[in-house]
Design a protein around this motif. Structure first.
Motif, PDB file in Angstrom:
ATOM      1  N   ALA A  59       0.833  -1.215   0.000  1.00  0.00           N
ATOM      2  CA  ALA A  59       0.000   0.000   0.000  1.00  0.00           C
ATOM      3  C   ALA A  59       0.861   1.255   0.000  1.00  0.00           C
ATOM      4  O   ALA A  59       0.556   2.226  -0.703  1.00  0.00           O
ATOM      5  CB  ALA A  59      -0.931  -0.013   1.210  1.00  0.00           C
ATOM      6  N   GLN A  60       1.935   1.242   0.755  1.00  0.00           N
ATOM      7  CA  GLN A  60       2.829   2.404   0.768  1.00  0.00           C
ATOM      8  C   GLN A  60       3.462   2.618  -0.604  1.00  0.00           C
ATOM      9  O   GLN A  60       3.538   3.743  -1.096  1.00  0.00           O
ATOM     10  CB  GLN A  60       3.924   2.218   1.816  1.00  0.00           C
ATOM     11  N   ALA A  61       3.916   1.546  -1.228  1.00  0.00           N
ATOM     12  CA  ALA A  61       4.554   1.663  -2.543  1.00  0.00           C
ATOM     13  C   ALA A  61       3.561   2.134  -3.596  1.00  0.00           C
ATOM     14  O   ALA A  61       3.893   2.977  -4.437  1.00  0.00           O
ATOM     15  CB  ALA A  61       5.158   0.317  -2.945  1.00  0.00           C
ATOM     16  N   ALA A  62       2.340   1.628  -3.548  1.00  0.00           N
ATOM     17  CA  ALA A  62       1.327   2.055  -4.524  1.00  0.00           C
ATOM     18  C   ALA A  62       0.969   3.521  -4.340  1.00  0.00           C
ATOM     19  O   ALA A  62       0.791   4.254  -5.320  1.00  0.00           O
ATOM     20  CB  ALA A  62       0.076   1.191  -4.389  1.00  0.00           C
ATOM     21  N   SER A  63       0.884   3.970  -3.104  1.00  0.00           N
ATOM     22  CA  SER A  63       0.530   5.370  -2.876  1.00  0.00           C
ATOM     23  C   SER A  63       1.644   6.303  -3.348  1.00  0.00           C
ATOM     24  O   SER A  63       1.373   7.412  -3.798  1.00  0.00           O
ATOM     25  CB  SER A  63       0.206   5.615  -1.405  1.00  0.00           C
ATOM     26  N   ARG A  64       2.895   5.860  -3.294  1.00  0.00           N
ATOM     27  CA  ARG A  64       3.998   6.690  -3.799  1.00  0.00           C
ATOM     28  C   ARG A  64       3.893   6.898  -5.306  1.00  0.00           C
ATOM     29  O   ARG A  64       4.242   7.956  -5.810  1.00  0.00           O
ATOM     30  CB  ARG A  64       5.347   6.058  -3.456  1.00  0.00           C
ATOM     31  N   VAL A  65       3.407   5.890  -6.025  1.00  0.00           N
ATOM     32  CA  VAL A  65       3.231   6.026  -7.475  1.00  0.00           C
ATOM     33  C   VAL A  65       2.223   7.120  -7.769  1.00  0.00           C
ATOM     34  O   VAL A  65       2.413   7.953  -8.651  1.00  0.00           O
ATOM     35  CB  VAL A  65       2.769   4.692  -8.102  1.00  0.00           C
ATOM     36  N   ARG A  77      -0.395   5.103 -14.783  1.00  0.00           N
ATOM     37  CA  ARG A  77      -0.003   5.083 -13.380  1.00  0.00           C
ATOM     38  C   ARG A  77      -0.760   4.001 -12.632  1.00  0.00           C
ATOM     39  O   ARG A  77      -0.213   3.349 -11.741  1.00  0.00           O
ATOM     40  CB  ARG A  77      -0.252   6.445 -12.732  1.00  0.00           C
ATOM     41  N   ALA A  78      -2.022   3.789 -13.000  1.00  0.00           N
ATOM     42  CA  ALA A  78      -2.814   2.734 -12.354  1.00  0.00           C
ATOM     43  C   ALA A  78      -2.202   1.360 -12.633  1.00  0.00           C
ATOM     44  O   ALA A  78      -2.124   0.520 -11.733  1.00  0.00           O
ATOM     45  CB  ALA A  78      -4.253   2.785 -12.843  1.00  0.00           C
ATOM     46  N   ASP A  79      -1.761   1.139 -13.869  1.00  0.00           N
ATOM     47  CA  ASP A  79      -1.097  -0.132 -14.201  1.00  0.00           C
ATOM     48  C   ASP A  79       0.190  -0.286 -13.409  1.00  0.00           C
ATOM     49  O   ASP A  79       0.505  -1.369 -12.912  1.00  0.00           O
ATOM     50  CB  ASP A  79      -0.786  -0.215 -15.697  1.00  0.00           C
ATOM     51  N   GLN A  80       0.930   0.797 -13.294  1.00  0.00           N
ATOM     52  CA  GLN A  80       2.186   0.758 -12.567  1.00  0.00           C
ATOM     53  C   GLN A  80       1.939   0.468 -11.078  1.00  0.00           C
ATOM     54  O   GLN A  80       2.645  -0.336 -10.461  1.00  0.00           O
ATOM     55  CB  GLN A  80       2.946   2.068 -12.732  1.00  0.00           C
ATOM     56  N   ALA A  81       0.931   1.112 -10.508  1.00  0.00           N
ATOM     57  CA  ALA A  81       0.600   0.867  -9.095  1.00  0.00           C
ATOM     58  C   ALA A  81       0.186  -0.590  -8.893  1.00  0.00           C
ATOM     59  O   ALA A  81       0.602  -1.233  -7.932  1.00  0.00           O
ATOM     60  CB  ALA A  81      -0.512   1.804  -8.646  1.00  0.00           C
ATOM     61  N   LYS A  82      -0.609  -1.117  -9.831  1.00  0.00           N
ATOM     62  CA  LYS A  82      -1.034  -2.515  -9.719  1.00  0.00           C
ATOM     63  C   LYS A  82       0.163  -3.459  -9.827  1.00  0.00           C
ATOM     64  O   LYS A  82       0.256  -4.440  -9.095  1.00  0.00           O
ATOM     65  CB  LYS A  82      -2.066  -2.845 -10.790  1.00  0.00           C
ATOM     66  N   GLN A  83       1.090  -3.163 -10.723  1.00  0.00           N
ATOM     67  CA  GLN A  83       2.283  -4.006 -10.865  1.00  0.00           C
ATOM     68  C   GLN A  83       3.109  -4.003  -9.584  1.00  0.00           C
ATOM     69  O   GLN A  83       3.623  -5.038  -9.159  1.00  0.00           O
ATOM     70  CB  GLN A  83       3.137  -3.525 -12.037  1.00  0.00           C
ATOM     71  N   ILE A  84       3.225  -2.848  -8.962  1.00  0.00           N
ATOM     72  CA  ILE A  84       3.990  -2.753  -7.719  1.00  0.00           C
ATOM     73  C   ILE A  84       3.315  -3.563  -6.613  1.00  0.00           C
ATOM     74  O   ILE A  84       3.970  -4.303  -5.881  1.00  0.00           O
ATOM     75  CB  ILE A  84       4.173  -1.278  -7.302  1.00  0.00           C
ATOM     76  N   VAL A  85       2.008  -3.432  -6.519  1.00  0.00           N
ATOM     77  CA  VAL A  85       1.277  -4.181  -5.494  1.00  0.00           C
ATOM     78  C   VAL A  85       1.399  -5.683  -5.744  1.00  0.00           C
ATOM     79  O   VAL A  85       1.663  -6.462  -4.823  1.00  0.00           O
ATOM     80  CB  VAL A  85      -0.205  -3.747  -5.453  1.00  0.00           C
ATOM     81  N   MET A  86       1.222  -6.097  -6.983  1.00  0.00           N
ATOM     82  CA  MET A  86       1.280  -7.528  -7.288  1.00  0.00           C
ATOM     83  C   MET A  86       2.698  -8.091  -7.152  1.00  0.00           C
ATOM     84  O   MET A  86       2.866  -9.268  -6.859  1.00  0.00           O
ATOM     85  CB  MET A  86       0.710  -7.806  -8.674  1.00  0.00           C
ATOM     86  N   ALA A  87       3.707  -7.259  -7.356  1.00  0.00           N
ATOM     87  CA  ALA A  87       5.079  -7.728  -7.141  1.00  0.00           C
ATOM     88  C   ALA A  87       5.292  -8.078  -5.671  1.00  0.00           C
ATOM     89  O   ALA A  87       6.026  -9.008  -5.337  1.00  0.00           O
ATOM     90  CB  ALA A  87       6.073  -6.659  -7.579  1.00  0.00           C
ATOM     91  N   THR A  88       4.629  -7.351  -4.793  1.00  0.00           N
ATOM     92  CA  THR A  88       4.757  -7.612  -3.361  1.00  0.00           C
ATOM     93  C   THR A  88       3.799  -8.694  -2.881  1.00  0.00           C
ATOM     94  O   THR A  88       4.169  -9.550  -2.079  1.00  0.00           O
ATOM     95  CB  THR A  88       4.489  -6.325  -2.556  1.00  0.00           C
TER      96      THR A  88
END
Length: 163
Positions: A59-65, A77-88
């Motif tokens: 959640a912290q990483a997605a909010s930074r995006v 940006r939404a795709d990027q946030a989703k990728q970051i969340v799914m990576a974790t």
């Protein structure tokens, strides 16, 4: 002929009570299951805390995006946030977890908690809520024994995008 002494019908039981062989096995049979459940419960809590911490990090990483409002070289940006969340959190899907990501653009802090929002990452200066939920079964089966079929880990971040 030799005279018999008094008949003692409880003599075999007295010998069994005096015999201490097998006491360890009986003690282990009584205490072992309790200790085993305590160990499994401790492992369950530790793994659950690990999942909870990974939801926090995601959640912290997605909010930074969303904060930066800089469009990535490819995708949104939404795709990027989703990728970051799914990576974790993607590893938890391998064991039956479902990951839900929702972003709500409230526009301003005054609208937070109302139905006045859109489902995106917002523009410059907008207030956005990041809601990440992970639902999964327990690791050890102990939560199911206690009547909890699904564990839910959730984080909500409300941030204002950079202006």
């Amino acid at each position: 002929m030799k005279a018999r002494g008094p008949h003692r019908p409880l003599a075999p039981f007295a010998r069994m009570l005096a015999d201490s062989r097998g006491v360890s096995a009986i003690e282990f049979a009584l205490v072992g299951p309790v200790v085993f459940i305590l160990i499994l419960g401790t492992l369950e809590i530790a793994l659950d805390m690990f999942v909870d911490a990974s939801v926090q990090l995601a959640a912290q990483a997605a909010s930074r995006v969303g904060l930066t409002t800089v469009d990535p070289a490819s995708g949104t940006r939404a795709d990027q946030a989703k990728q970051i969340v799914m990576a974790t959190l993607g590893r938890w899907q391998k064991i039956g977890a479902t990951v839900t990501i929702a972003t709500l653009d409230y526009g301003s802090y005054g609208n937070v908690g109302t139905s006045n929002y859109t489902s995106d990452l917002g523009d410059f200066g907008n207030v956005v809520s990041y809601n990440i939920t992970v639902k999964m079964p327990g690791f050890s089966g102990i939560p199911q024994l206690l009547g909890v079929s699904t564990l839910t880990f959730q984080r909500n971040y409300i941030v204002q995008n950079e202006k």
